[in-house]
Design a protein around this motif. Structure first.
Motif, PDB file in Angstrom:
ATOM      1  N   MET A   1       0.804  -1.351  -0.089  1.00 56.45           N
ATOM      2  CA  MET A   1       0.019  -0.016  -0.037  1.00 56.45           C
ATOM      3  C   MET A   1       0.775   1.219   0.047  1.00 56.45           C
ATOM      4  N   GLY A   2       0.443   2.348  -0.690  1.00 56.82           N
ATOM      5  CA  GLY A   2       0.968   3.549  -0.683  1.00 56.82           C
ATOM      6  C   GLY A   2       1.083   4.372   0.655  1.00 56.82           C
ATOM      7  N   PRO A   3       1.414   5.779   0.830  1.00 58.52           N
ATOM      8  CA  PRO A   3       1.275   6.381   1.943  1.00 58.52           C
ATOM      9  C   PRO A   3       0.005   6.567   2.471  1.00 58.52           C
ATOM     10  N   THR A   4      -0.145   6.772   3.697  1.00 59.36           N
ATOM     11  CA  THR A   4      -1.453   6.828   4.502  1.00 59.36           C
ATOM     12  C   THR A   4      -1.903   8.262   4.024  1.00 59.36           C
ATOM     13  N   LEU A   5      -3.279   8.234   3.650  1.00 62.22           N
ATOM     14  CA  LEU A   5      -3.947   9.608   3.255  1.00 62.22           C
ATOM     15  C   LEU A   5      -4.416  10.268   4.838  1.00 62.22           C
ATOM     16  N   PHE A   6      -5.193   9.236   5.553  1.00 61.03           N
ATOM     17  CA  PHE A   6      -5.652   9.475   6.828  1.00 61.03           C
ATOM     18  C   PHE A   6      -6.134   8.360   7.678  1.00 61.03           C
ATOM     19  N   THR A   7      -6.021   8.490   8.880  1.00 60.74           N
ATOM     20  CA  THR A   7      -6.180   7.471   9.828  1.00 60.74           C
ATOM     21  C   THR A   7      -7.529   7.673  10.680  1.00 60.74           C
ATOM     22  N   CYS A 132     -13.841  10.564   0.537  1.00 59.82           N
ATOM     23  CA  CYS A 132     -14.356   9.157   1.006  1.00 59.82           C
ATOM     24  C   CYS A 132     -15.641   9.139   1.680  1.00 59.82           C
ATOM     25  N   CYS A 133     -16.749   8.571   1.264  1.00 56.10           N
ATOM     26  CA  CYS A 133     -18.135   8.564   1.925  1.00 56.10           C
ATOM     27  C   CYS A 133     -18.330   7.565   2.897  1.00 56.10           C
ATOM     28  N   PHE A 134     -18.735   7.908   4.100  1.00 56.24           N
ATOM     29  CA  PHE A 134     -19.043   7.055   5.175  1.00 56.24           C
ATOM     30  C   PHE A 134     -20.534   7.012   5.548  1.00 56.24           C
ATOM     31  N   ALA A 135     -21.192   6.011   5.409  1.00 51.15           N
ATOM     32  CA  ALA A 135     -22.586   5.746   5.468  1.00 51.15           C
ATOM     33  C   ALA A 135     -22.885   5.002   6.933  1.00 51.15           C
ATOM     34  N   VAL A 136     -23.704   5.607   7.711  1.00 58.03           N
ATOM     35  CA  VAL A 136     -24.074   4.967   8.843  1.00 58.03           C
ATOM     36  C   VAL A 136     -25.462   4.735   8.845  1.00 58.03           C
ATOM     37  N   VAL A 137     -25.762   3.318   9.062  1.00 53.40           N
ATOM     38  CA  VAL A 137     -27.038   2.894   8.743  1.00 53.40           C
ATOM     39  C   VAL A 137     -27.753   2.222  10.329  1.00 53.40           C
ATOM     40  N   ASN A 138     -28.830   2.344  10.414  1.00 50.07           N
ATOM     41  CA  ASN A 138     -29.589   1.854  11.672  1.00 50.07           C
ATOM     42  C   ASN A 138     -29.908   0.308  11.283  1.00 50.07           C
ATOM     43  N   VAL A 268      -5.888   4.484   5.497  1.00 50.80           N
ATOM     44  CA  VAL A 268      -6.563   4.814   4.181  1.00 50.80           C
ATOM     45  C   VAL A 268      -5.468   5.379   3.535  1.00 50.80           C
ATOM     46  N   SER A 269      -5.056   4.710   2.181  1.00 47.40           N
ATOM     47  CA  SER A 269      -4.279   5.277   1.509  1.00 47.40           C
ATOM     48  C   SER A 269      -4.982   5.304   0.044  1.00 47.40           C
ATOM     49  N   ALA A 270      -4.321   5.702  -0.866  1.00 52.11           N
ATOM     50  CA  ALA A 270      -4.888   6.081  -2.286  1.00 52.11           C
ATOM     51  C   ALA A 270      -5.239   4.768  -3.076  1.00 52.11           C
ATOM     52  N   ASP A 271      -4.658   3.714  -2.704  1.00 52.16           N
ATOM     53  CA  ASP A 271      -5.107   2.189  -3.044  1.00 52.16           C
ATOM     54  C   ASP A 271      -5.555   1.380  -2.176  1.00 52.16           C
ATOM     55  N   GLY A 272      -5.933   1.450  -1.191  1.00 50.52           N
ATOM     56  CA  GLY A 272      -6.852   0.758  -0.325  1.00 50.52           C
ATOM     57  C   GLY A 272      -6.562   1.054   1.186  1.00 50.52           C
ATOM     58  N   HIS A 273      -6.657   0.168   2.080  1.00 47.31           N
ATOM     59  CA  HIS A 273      -6.775   0.559   3.522  1.00 47.31           C
ATOM     60  C   HIS A 273      -6.265  -0.704   4.207  1.00 47.31           C
ATOM     61  N   SER A 274      -5.775  -0.547   5.456  1.00 47.20           N
ATOM     62  CA  SER A 274      -5.400  -1.602   6.386  1.00 47.20           C
ATOM     63  C   SER A 274      -5.932  -1.328   7.739  1.00 47.20           C
ATOM     64  N   LEU A 275      -6.185  -2.377   8.382  1.00 47.66           N
ATOM     65  CA  LEU A 275      -6.680  -2.331   9.811  1.00 47.66           C
ATOM     66  C   LEU A 275      -5.567  -2.749  10.641  1.00 47.66           C
ATOM     67  N   GLU A 276      -5.414  -1.882  11.876  1.00 46.29           N
ATOM     68  CA  GLU A 276      -4.473  -2.234  12.800  1.00 46.29           C
ATOM     69  C   GLU A 276      -5.205  -2.048  14.080  1.00 46.29           C
ATOM     70  N   VAL A 277      -5.173  -3.459  14.911  1.00 49.79           N
ATOM     71  CA  VAL A 277      -5.726  -3.515  15.921  1.00 49.79           C
ATOM     72  C   VAL A 277      -5.045  -3.577  17.381  1.00 49.79           C
ATOM     73  N   LEU A 278      -5.622  -2.547  18.117  1.00 48.73           N
ATOM     74  CA  LEU A 278      -4.807  -2.447  19.371  1.00 48.73           C
ATOM     75  C   LEU A 278      -5.343  -3.080  20.546  1.00 48.73           C
ATOM     76  N   PRO A 279      -4.638  -4.025  21.100  1.00 49.44           N
ATOM     77  CA  PRO A 279      -5.117  -4.633  22.198  1.00 49.44           C
ATOM     78  C   PRO A 279      -5.381  -3.746  23.333  1.00 49.44           C
ATOM     79  N   THR A 280      -6.593  -4.102  24.243  1.00 50.92           N
ATOM     80  CA  THR A 280      -6.522  -3.490  25.463  1.00 50.92           C
ATOM     81  C   THR A 280      -6.419  -4.271  26.854  1.00 50.92           C
ATOM     82  N   GLN A 281      -6.310  -5.800  26.308  1.00 47.07           N
ATOM     83  CA  GLN A 281      -6.493  -6.801  27.267  1.00 47.07           C
ATOM     84  C   GLN A 281      -7.511  -6.749  28.319  1.00 47.07           C
ATOM     85  N   GLY A 282      -8.388  -5.875  28.218  1.00 48.56           N
ATOM     86  CA  GLY A 282      -9.422  -5.744  29.329  1.00 48.56           C
ATOM     87  C   GLY A 282      -8.964  -4.870  30.296  1.00 48.56           C
ATOM     88  N   ARG A 283      -7.984  -4.018  29.905  1.00 44.06           N
ATOM     89  CA  ARG A 283      -7.492  -3.039  31.261  1.00 44.06           C
ATOM     90  C   ARG A 283      -8.464  -1.963  31.564  1.00 44.06           C
TER      91      ARG A 283
END
Length: 576
Positions: A1-7, A132-138, A268-283
């Motif tokens: 993936m290319g450089p990150t546009l936003f997170t 990018c358009c974000f649609a929130v549904v009920n 989010v980059s120009a050619d896709g996106h990636s998911l980074e999961v941050l563990p909380t371990q139930g803290r």
């Protein structure tokens, strides 16, 4: 993936209760939800996302309960670190369940929608960010058969049709499905006909991703070009899904599985996106504590391959056992292995060639490929019996095909491989090493089979390979008693141009009756692997094993335990 546009950030299923408490849950772990939500909010805010989406079930209290306003106000207080760019997706606890005869709580209606709107705003809406358009549904409204469902349906169809944004993301508390698009309706998916309607929209408008919560587990699916993510909670794990893990369940019968609590970032980059999961371990973070957070676990790049010995693609029928499914079964799949690979930055796995040949498993192979995973497929089958056309069709996801043979059959195997032209992936050679190759004492004999040539066999082996050989990689096994930091550099120096060694670092004892559950020893082996990888950037290492083998032959711990949570060695890879 290319450089990150936003997170942007994702948090879900916080299940906050009113500060004075209430009787909305009989489970002890729910009493920790508020302090866990505060910690999760601080952790996510420390990474400075440009905005955050809460995917629903902000509160545990239901809209018809007198404590609902107090719980909502407490939620706003705990989410303060994420303001002002925090968007809410209505969950079934926030606005009412989807229409379902066996739902434990009341269904969504005009009164619950008004209660929700007074606390969190509109239950369906959209916003744009960086084209990018974000649609929130009920999602509780889907199949409700009322005016509000019709209004939301027309709104979403018009949004997808006429938005000027180039990329679409959908946010829904309920996931459309968790295992297969055609699965039966149950508590954790969209029922028909609403599911088919939504999936058709995803395909027609090439929606890039769908983000959901509700299930309190991680699931990853694909539909057309759309990637569907179901995110883990911060509060509690659903104990019905503890059946996915063939081991003793975690605390509270699987409801307090600390290794699975998390928040997430989407880059989010120009050619896709990636998911980074941050563990909380139930803290937890209480009001009288400083709002500091632990260092998060993020993705790294490692030139490592792991042995996927367990059936990573397997779907399981859960017991019918209320309150969720009292009259039908639900099928689900453990997708945490994929999430753990992402967290460790590992994009290469080894699995039997039979996984690719089975059409049902191959569909999941293709989805993992779309998730950034490359495969080495291992086989002891003769090259003349291999469906090379199928391999060529899937060459884009194949890092290597690893052929296993006995020492006295190496020449025959190379001759057979020479009949086939290069196919766009590496051909590796490994040895079928059995107990017959070991020196015996008296009558001692233990049935055992492993993979890889022994380091002492390197000289004779290299003599059999020519520069024109189809084999470009050779697999050596590195056992527990081998000093790999001395042995691996020596083997690297001994190799000629054109032949690349692969080192299979084994956690198993040489004796199949002896277990290795020494996490410190395994972590030290992984520490050596990481040190060598830093010294030799092109080093090829296989790690065997990814997940514990806790029964059968050669029991040993891996990078993950049987609950798919990190052991010390796995955490070490994440944090390097």
């Amino acid at each position: 993936m290319g450089p990150t546009l936003f997170t942007f950030g994702l948090i879900t299923d916080t299940h906050i209760r009113p500060p004075q408490g209430d009787d909305s849950s009989p489970y002890a772990v729910n009493q920790l939800a508020n302090d866990r939500a505060r910690y999760a909010s601080e952790l996510l805010a420390s990474r400075s996302p440009e905005f955050t989406l809460h995917l629903g079930d902000m509160v545990h209290t239901l809209p018809h309960m007198s404590t609902y306003p107090d719980a909502c106000q407490e939620a706003h207080r705990l989410f303060q670190p994420l303001n002002p760019k925090l968007y809410f997706v209505p969950g079934n606890h926030d606005i009412g369940d989807k229409p379902m005869a066996t739902s434990p709580a009341g269904a969504v209606d005009e009164h619950t929608m008004l209660a929700y709107q007074s606390q969190f705003g509109e239950s369906w809406f959209s916003f744009t960010h960086s084209d990018c358009c974000f649609a929130v549904v009920n999602s509780s409204l889907i199949n409700a058969g009322n005016q509000q469902e019709t209004e939301q349906r027309e709104w979403l169809e018009n949004l997808f049709e006429f938005t000027g944004a180039k990329r679409m993301f959908l946010c829904s508390h309920y996931p459309p499905f968790i295992n297969h698009p055609d699965e039966p309706s149950h508590y954790d998916n969209y029922a028909e006909p609403g599911r088919s309607w939504l999936l058709e929209l995803l395909k027609r408008y090439d929606v890039e991703a769908v983000f959901s919560g509700h299930v309190h587990q991680f699931f990853y699916n694909c539909y057309g070009v759309s990637k569907l993510y179901c995110l883990p909670p911060t509060s509690f794990t659903r104990q019905d899904y503890a059946e996915l893990y063939r081991t003793t369940c975690e605390r509270e019968f699987g409801r307090d599985d600390a290794g699975k609590f998390s928040v997430a970032l989407v880059h989010v980059s120009a050619d896709g996106h990636s998911l980074e999961v941050l563990p909380t371990q139930g803290r937890c973070l209480a009001d009288d504590e400083a709002p500091s957070v632990a260092t998060s676990v993020g993705s790294r790049n490692h030139n490592l391959c792991v042995h996927m010995r367990h059936a990573w693609y397997e779907a399981v029928d859960l017991p019918y056992n209320g309150p969720m499914e009292e009259f039908s079964r639900k099928r689900a799949r453990n997708d945490y292995p994929l999430l753990r690979l992402w967290q460790m930055g590992i994009s290469h796995v080894r699995t039997p060639l039979a996984d690719l040949l089975d059409p049902a498993i191959r569909s999941r192979v293709l989805e993992w490929s779309r998730a950034g995973i490359d495969f080495t497929f291992a086989t002891s089958t003769s090259p003349r019996e291999i469906p090379w056309d199928l391999l060529e069709q899937n060459a884009g996801l194949i890092r290597a095909v690893e052929f296993a043979t006995k020492c006295d059959a190496v020449t025959t195997l190379i001759d057979e491989l020479s009949e086939f032209a290069p196919r766009g992936f590496t051909i590796s050679l490994t040895k079928i090493h059995t107990s017959a190759d070991e020196k015996t004492k008296g009558t001692r004999f233990a049935h055992n089979v492993s993979s890889g040539f022994l380091p002492g066999e390197i000289g004779e082996l290299l003599e059999l390979l020519s520069p024109t050989s189809p084999v470009s990689h050779i697999v050596y096994q590195i056992n527990l008693n081998d000093d790999m930091e001395l042995l691996i550099p020596r083997l690297l120096d001994a190799h000629t141009d054109g032949i690349t060694p692969i080192f299979n670092v084994r956690f198993a004892s040489r004796n199949p009756a002896v277990e290795n559950v020494d996490d410190e020893l395994i972590a030290s082996r992984v520490e050596s692997v990481l040190r060598l990888s830093e010294q030799h950037r092109s080093l090829n290492i296989q790690i065997d094993t990814f997940m514990d083998i806790d029964r059968g032959y050669s029991p040993r711990n891996g990078l993950l335990d049987r609950s798919s949570n990190f052991r010390k060695a796995g955490t070490l890879i994440c944090t390097r």
